[in-house]
Scaffold this active site. Structure first.
Site, PDB file in Angstrom:
ATOM      1  N   HIS A   1      24.709 -21.391  14.944  1.00  8.08           N
ATOM      2  CA  HIS A   1      24.390 -20.348  13.980  1.00  8.08           C
ATOM      3  C   HIS A   1      22.949 -19.908  14.194  1.00  8.08           C
ATOM      4  O   HIS A   1      22.053 -20.737  14.318  1.00  8.08           O
ATOM      5  CB  HIS A   1      24.543 -20.852  12.540  1.00  8.08           C
TER       6      HIS A   1
ATOM      7  N   SER B   1      23.610 -21.354   1.644  1.00  8.08           N
ATOM      8  CA  SER B   1      24.543 -20.286   2.013  1.00  8.08           C
ATOM      9  C   SER B   1      25.044 -20.495   3.446  1.00  8.08           C
ATOM     10  O   SER B   1      26.254 -20.494   3.713  1.00  8.08           O
ATOM     11  CB  SER B   1      23.812 -18.941   1.886  1.00  8.08           C
TER      12      SER B   1
ATOM     13  N   ASP C   1      29.915 -18.435  -2.092  1.00  5.63           N
ATOM     14  CA  ASP C   1      28.787 -17.904  -1.319  1.00  5.63           C
ATOM     15  C   ASP C   1      28.975 -16.417  -1.040  1.00  5.63           C
ATOM     16  O   ASP C   1      28.019 -15.643  -1.072  1.00  5.63           O
ATOM     17  CB  ASP C   1      28.617 -18.659   0.003  1.00  5.63           C
TER      18      ASP C   1
ATOM     19  N   LYS D   1      29.035 -22.388   4.676  1.00  8.63           N
ATOM     20  CA  LYS D   1      30.033 -21.733   5.541  1.00  8.63           C
ATOM     21  C   LYS D   1      30.260 -22.531   6.818  1.00  8.63           C
ATOM     22  O   LYS D   1      31.390 -22.688   7.276  1.00  8.63           O
ATOM     23  CB  LYS D   1      29.582 -20.306   5.877  1.00  8.63           C
TER      24      LYS D   1
ATOM     25  N   ARG E   1      22.724 -11.613  -4.228  1.00  6.28           N
ATOM     26  CA  ARG E   1      21.328 -11.823  -3.826  1.00  6.28           C
ATOM     27  C   ARG E   1      20.781 -10.599  -3.107  1.00  6.28           C
ATOM     28  O   ARG E   1      19.614 -10.233  -3.251  1.00  6.28           O
ATOM     29  CB  ARG E   1      21.219 -13.054  -2.909  1.00  6.28           C
TER      30      ARG E   1
HETATM   31  N1  URA Z   1      22.731 -15.769   6.340  1.00  7.54           N
HETATM   32  C1  URA Z   1      23.565 -16.283   5.403  1.00  7.54           C
HETATM   33  O1  URA Z   1      24.729 -16.509   5.651  1.00  7.54           O
HETATM   34  N2  URA Z   1      23.056 -16.522   4.171  1.00  7.54           N
HETATM   35  C2  URA Z   1      21.779 -16.294   3.859  1.00  7.54           C
HETATM   36  O2  URA Z   1      21.388 -16.551   2.747  1.00  7.54           O
HETATM   37  C3  URA Z   1      20.928 -15.749   4.841  1.00  7.54           C
HETATM   38  C4  URA Z   1      21.433 -15.504   6.090  1.00  7.54           C
END
Ligand code: URA
Length: 429
Positions: A86, A187, A165, A191, A172
């Site tokens: 990621h 967040s 999320d 995932k 957000r």
């Molecule tokens: N990427 C995400 O999935 N969440 C965040 O809060 C920031 C970047």
């Protein structure tokens, strides 16, 4: 139904610096997912977290509650180990595209759930959608079958993956609470843990084109995420990498796909190759295959072969030429000298204004739009030579893109010593 807590009390506790209990966190995330906690209440709580932070215990519980708000995928029955990557997002960050097939070519399956771009950073799904016919939405069983067969999947996260999320991230985005370390870490990691990968490498970007501008902030985010992953049983490491200047020579969807294919064909810009190999090394090691010969898999065409199979498996035709912009405009060097700075954020905003990115989630993107770099910092340039080519289909976009680049590059007298910034700054395990 009788609720165990009152959202107002939880907001008040966070506002007054009182640590939230596990039960309060579980309830507020569950209540938000069920619609019992209202959007305005979650907005206030997100702002209280933004201002007052969270303890490591609160972040861990918040992450876990978001994972439990939906389905957790499980690929433990696959015939090969799994690993994923990621990136916290940057300009020209196309690394996923060569990385996923390269790692899969070395016997490690990659179940990558990606997103679309928002603002000045691009999204992997937007890039891949510039390939004719390619589709991002797969069912769980399609994803598993492709992982078993090809070993590589890049697709959209379904609605059942960490739904809390999904809602909170959208909230957000419109309440000024994106750039909060506890909220970003929970967040991303909710995932990635729910996605079911066995190991994970995080590319935490630092610099003007990244969400973390300062090294200290990036290090803290990386350490927090590594701890969350490790505690959840996912072997997790992070690389801190430079995002002061764009990665490679392109920023924009089809332009970046073209550059990624060059890397898979054994060419491509040195920084893209270096970062692809460094992240791939971490992924194969995390999956228990530290001896995989990555450079060979790139050079002998195995990674390219997986790329073509991966694109075809999702309906794409890798032989159809990528879209090209109808209009281009060159930005020329204003003087002789050395390019000592080309700012990632300025290039990202220019690409976005040319149509490569979106301002709202529902906006379309222009596949062919973006910025092509002719030189990178450290290069000698002559007055009148092209520094950048801007690509778009609608020429009225050029003016605002050029404005975004104003002050975004610096040419110093020849022989100047530009500050050396290593691409890979540190490793956190
Ligand atoms: N990427 C995400 O999935 N969440 C965040 O809060 C920031 C970047």
């Amino acid at each position: 139904m009788n609720e165990a807590f009152d959202a107002v009390d939880i907001i008040g506790a966070k506002r007054d610096h009182v640590e939230l209990t596990d039960a309060q966190i579980d309830w507020v995330i569950d209540g938000y997912t069920r619609g019992v906690v209202a959007e305005e209440q979650m907005s206030a709580l997100a702002m209280a977290v933004y201002l007052n932070g969270m303890t490591p215990g609160e972040i861990a519980r918040w992450t876990d509650a978001m994972i439990r708000s939906g389905q957790r995928l499980d690929f433990s029955g696959l015939s090969r180990p799994t690993s994923d990557k990621h990136s916290t997002g940057g300009v020209g960050d196309k690394i996923t595209l060569p990385l996923v097939p390269l790692v899969a070519a070395c016997g490690v399956a990659v179940p990558q759930l990606s997103g679309r771009g928002l603002g000045h950073t691009g999204g992997t799904l937007d890039k891949l959608e510039s390939i004719a016919g390619w589709r991002a939405d797969l069912t769980g069983s399609e994803m598993r079958a492709q992982l078993e067969d090809v070993g590589a999947v890049i697709c959209a996260a379904g609605a059942s993956l960490a739904p809390a999320d999904r809602r909170l991230y959208a909230l957000r985005d419109v309440t000024g609470t994106v750039s909060s370390l506890p909220l970003i870490a929970s967040s991303i990691m909710s995932k990635k843990i729910a996605e079911g990968t066995g190991s994970l490498v995080l590319d935490v970007k630092i610099g003007s084109g990244a969400c973390m501008k300062e090294l200290d902030q990036g290090r803290e985010l990386a350490e927090t995420m590594v701890r969350l992953g490790t505690d959840a049983g996912v072997r997790t490491v992070a690389l801190l990498t430079d995002m002061q200047t764009p990665l490679g020579l392109t920023a924009g969807n089809a332009l970046e796909v073209r550059e990624s294919v060059e890397v898979l064909a054994g060419g491509g810009p040195p920084d893209v190759i270096e970062l692809t190999l460094a992240l791939a090394r971490e992924m194969v090691a995390g999956a228990g295959r530290p001896d995989a010969d990555l450079a060979d898999a790139l050079a002998d065409g195995r990674a390219m072969d997986v790329w073509r199979r991966m694109v075809r498996a999702q309906g794409g035709d890798p032989t159809v030429p990528l879209p090209e912009a109808r209009e281009t405009h060159q930005v020329l060097a204003p003087a002789d000298g050395m390019l000592i700075e080309l700012d990632a954020y300025a290039v990202g905003v220019a690409a976005w204004r040319l149509g490569a990115g979106r301002a709202r989630k529902e906006d379309p993107v222009l596949a062919a739009a973006g910025v092509q770099l002719h030189v990178k910092p450290g290069a000698t340039v002559r007055r009148g030579e092209p520094l950048l080519t801007l690509h778009t289909d609608t020429p009225d976009r050029f003016e605002r893109a050029i404005e975004a680049l104003d002050g975004g590059y610096t040419i110093a007298p020849e022989g100047s010593n530009p500050a050396h910034r290593p691409l890979i700054i540190d490793r956190i395990a």
